[in-house]
Design a protein around this motif. Structure first.
Motif, PDB file in Angstrom:
ATOM      1  N   HIS A  68       1.136  -1.347  -0.181  1.00 29.34           N
ATOM      2  CA  HIS A  68       0.014   0.123  -0.048  1.00 29.34           C
ATOM      3  C   HIS A  68       0.958   1.241  -0.054  1.00 29.34           C
ATOM      4  O   HIS A  68       1.366   1.969  -1.039  1.00 29.34           O
ATOM      5  CB  HIS A  68      -0.994  -0.098   1.281  1.00 29.34           C
ATOM      6  CG  HIS A  68      -1.799   1.182   1.454  1.00 29.34           C
ATOM      7  ND1 HIS A  68      -2.049   1.768   2.355  1.00 29.34           N
ATOM      8  CD2 HIS A  68      -2.512   1.812   0.300  1.00 29.34           C
ATOM      9  CE1 HIS A  68      -2.921   3.128   2.333  1.00 29.34           C
ATOM     10  NE2 HIS A  68      -3.019   2.937   1.091  1.00 29.34           N
ATOM     11  N   TRP A  91      -3.557  -3.499   5.823  1.00 29.83           N
ATOM     12  CA  TRP A  91      -3.829  -4.356   4.972  1.00 29.83           C
ATOM     13  C   TRP A  91      -2.898  -5.751   5.601  1.00 29.83           C
ATOM     14  O   TRP A  91      -1.804  -5.598   6.257  1.00 29.83           O
ATOM     15  CB  TRP A  91      -2.962  -4.118   3.790  1.00 29.83           C
ATOM     16  CG  TRP A  91      -3.621  -3.009   2.759  1.00 29.83           C
ATOM     17  CD1 TRP A  91      -4.412  -2.168   3.218  1.00 29.83           C
ATOM     18  CD2 TRP A  91      -3.204  -2.802   1.519  1.00 29.83           C
ATOM     19  NE1 TRP A  91      -4.956  -1.367   2.269  1.00 29.83           N
ATOM     20  CE2 TRP A  91      -4.333  -1.720   1.027  1.00 29.83           C
ATOM     21  CE3 TRP A  91      -2.569  -3.518   0.310  1.00 29.83           C
ATOM     22  CZ2 TRP A  91      -4.338  -1.292  -0.312  1.00 29.83           C
ATOM     23  CZ3 TRP A  91      -2.479  -2.925  -0.872  1.00 29.83           C
ATOM     24  CH2 TRP A  91      -3.380  -1.838  -1.195  1.00 29.83           C
ATOM     25  N   LEU A  99      -1.923 -10.854  -0.697  1.00 32.68           N
ATOM     26  CA  LEU A  99      -2.927 -10.096  -0.141  1.00 32.68           C
ATOM     27  C   LEU A  99      -3.937 -10.733   0.379  1.00 32.68           C
ATOM     28  O   LEU A  99      -4.746 -11.016  -0.604  1.00 32.68           O
ATOM     29  CB  LEU A  99      -2.994  -8.603  -0.962  1.00 32.68           C
ATOM     30  CG  LEU A  99      -3.723  -7.432  -0.313  1.00 32.68           C
ATOM     31  CD1 LEU A  99      -3.347  -7.192   1.122  1.00 32.68           C
ATOM     32  CD2 LEU A  99      -3.788  -6.407  -1.155  1.00 32.68           C
ATOM     33  N   VAL A 102      -8.161  -6.368   2.679  1.00 29.96           N
ATOM     34  CA  VAL A 102      -7.910  -4.660   2.651  1.00 29.96           C
ATOM     35  C   VAL A 102      -9.200  -4.185   3.314  1.00 29.96           C
ATOM     36  O   VAL A 102     -10.328  -4.444   3.042  1.00 29.96           O
ATOM     37  CB  VAL A 102      -7.793  -4.436   1.144  1.00 29.96           C
ATOM     38  CG1 VAL A 102      -7.824  -2.976   1.189  1.00 29.96           C
ATOM     39  CG2 VAL A 102      -6.584  -4.904   0.508  1.00 29.96           C
ATOM     40  N   GLN A 105     -12.477  -2.223   0.956  1.00 28.22           N
ATOM     41  CA  GLN A 105     -11.977  -2.427  -0.232  1.00 28.22           C
ATOM     42  C   GLN A 105     -12.941  -1.876  -1.237  1.00 28.22           C
ATOM     43  O   GLN A 105     -12.462  -1.509  -2.290  1.00 28.22           O
ATOM     44  CB  GLN A 105     -11.824  -4.012  -0.503  1.00 28.22           C
ATOM     45  CG  GLN A 105     -11.014  -4.074  -1.746  1.00 28.22           C
ATOM     46  CD  GLN A 105     -11.085  -5.852  -2.161  1.00 28.22           C
ATOM     47  OE1 GLN A 105     -10.857  -6.613  -1.132  1.00 28.22           O
ATOM     48  NE2 GLN A 105     -11.182  -6.015  -3.265  1.00 28.22           N
ATOM     49  N   LYS A 114      -6.952  -7.709  -5.369  1.00 28.26           N
ATOM     50  CA  LYS A 114      -6.045  -8.076  -4.287  1.00 28.26           C
ATOM     51  C   LYS A 114      -4.732  -8.891  -5.083  1.00 28.26           C
ATOM     52  O   LYS A 114      -3.398  -8.621  -4.617  1.00 28.26           O
ATOM     53  CB  LYS A 114      -6.517  -8.988  -3.484  1.00 28.26           C
ATOM     54  CG  LYS A 114      -7.577  -8.241  -2.548  1.00 28.26           C
ATOM     55  CD  LYS A 114      -7.726  -8.644  -1.202  1.00 28.26           C
ATOM     56  CE  LYS A 114      -8.323  -9.983  -1.122  1.00 28.26           C
ATOM     57  NZ  LYS A 114      -9.967 -10.018  -0.758  1.00 28.26           N
TER      58      LYS A 114
END
Ligand code: FES
Ligand code: FE
Length: 358
Positions: A68, A91, A99, A102, A105, A114
């Motif tokens: 991020h 995150w 990932l 989030v 999101q 992702k």
């Protein structure tokens, strides 16, 4: 060698860029992270990297950098994690770098995937006998090519275990010194200094045992061997071969020694077992930052042109009587511990070298 190689900050920057941020650098041993989720925070040159064992028991190497806003996602030197959660905006990354989640999101819109934002892998990673190396360059010679002849010495070091595996879970003995990183590399392969720097140690052995330890005198048949690519060995094998019978006679008289010898012969056969017993505690430098001496893995971390950190990992052997492993640790401590009779003297030499060269 020009003195500036040890004192010039521009040369140090060039070493970081061309050696540590391009070539193969040792990062850790798979034995430090035996279980899924075990991780180790370490460095390649100046870059912070995470070595972690994923759910499929594979070793992974990631840049310690959130995808991020680039926060470092891991702050702890070692441990076990189910996931790496970035403290800044939450995150969360799986142990294989994907990932996982989030927060909010939806705010990113429908185009956000992702899959595109996993932790960045170290461009190249490879292992040899449990030794994990990384390279920040996507292209270059293979690890196999880099190690070359050094592989035989790594084999000897690891094959001291009748199971062919090391345990690296006895903690880390850390020290730092105010001098250039190359002094530690050179010193570890320097057969000239022990009679002087370690005089007190050698004398104390003589006093206790009556044996004069002098493998380093002018007529010594030991030698320093160049393996190419910066890899070097301080080769005692000629000395050891000359003392083969004496060395083999001592082992069965030590605690656990007889059982250990038998286990090695059962696994490797008489000839290879003897070679391992006599030469397994090697004396090897794998350029630029890994040194194997006796029972120990030594890792050199340059911090600046005149600041260096060194981590020593005394290793244990799988499949040997416990007394053997205890003996390895006690022997390590006696020479290398903070009150050890050897290593602190070497560090003093590095700092005096830096004063002289400056
Ligand atoms: Fe890691 Fe924002 S920087 S979540
Ligand atoms: Fe020394």
């Amino acid at each position: 060698v020009h003195g500036r190689a040890y004192t010039d900050t521009d040369i140090f920057e060039e070493e970081m860029a061309k050696i540590f941020h391009r070539g193969w650098v040792y990062v850790g041993h798979a034995g430090e992270i035996p279980n899924p989720g075990d991780f180790r925070l370490t460095k390649i040159g100046r870059q912070s990297v995470i070595m972690v064992r994923d759910d499929d028991s594979q070793v992974q190497l990631f840049m310690n950098r959130c995808s991020h806003r680039a926060n470092a996602v891991c702050q702890t030197e070692r441990g076990n994690k189910t996931a790496f959660r970035c403290a800044y905006h939450g995150w969360t990354f799986r142990r294989n770098g994907e990932l996982a989640s989030v927060p909010y999101q939806d705010g990113y819109g429908a185009s956000f995937r992702k899959e595109d934002f996993g932790l960045r892998k170290v461009p190249r990673m490879d292992l040899y006998r449990g030794f994990v190396f990384g390279s920040l360059s996507p292209a270059g010679i293979t690890l196999d090519e880099h190690l070359g002849k050094a592989k035989e010495q790594i084999d000897l070091f690891v094959d001291q275990s009748p199971e062919g595996e090391l345990e690296v879970r006895s903690g880390i003995h850390k020290y730092g010194y105010k001098a250039n990183w190359k002094f530690q590399l050179e010193n570890a392969m320097d057969g000239y200094h022990p009679n002087f720097v370690h005089q007190a140690f050698l004398r104390s052995i003589q006093k206790r045992t009556g044996i004069k330890v002098d493998t380093f005198s002018g007529d010594s048949i030991g030698l320093t061997r160049d393996f190419g690519n910066g890899n070097v060995m301080l080769d005692y094998r000629p000395n050891n071969a000359a003392n083969r019978e004496k060395m083999m006679a001592v082992l069965p008289t030590t605690a656990g020694g007889k059982a250990y010898e038998e286990a090695l012969i059962a696994r490797y056969g008489q000839e290879r077992a003897e070679e391992i017993l006599i030469a397994g505690g090697t004396h090897l430098l794998v350029f630029p930052n890994l040194i194997l001496i006796g029972v120990q893995i030594r890792v050199v971390q340059p911090l600046s042109v005149d600041q260096t950190e060194v981590f020593l990992y005394p290793t244990l052997l799988k499949g040997v009587p416990q007394e053997m492993n205890i003996k390895r640790l006690r022997g390590h401590e006696s020479f290398y511990g903070p009150a050890g009779s050897g290593a602190p003297d070497d560090l003093e030499m590095f700092e005096r070298n830096q004063v002289g060269l400056s």
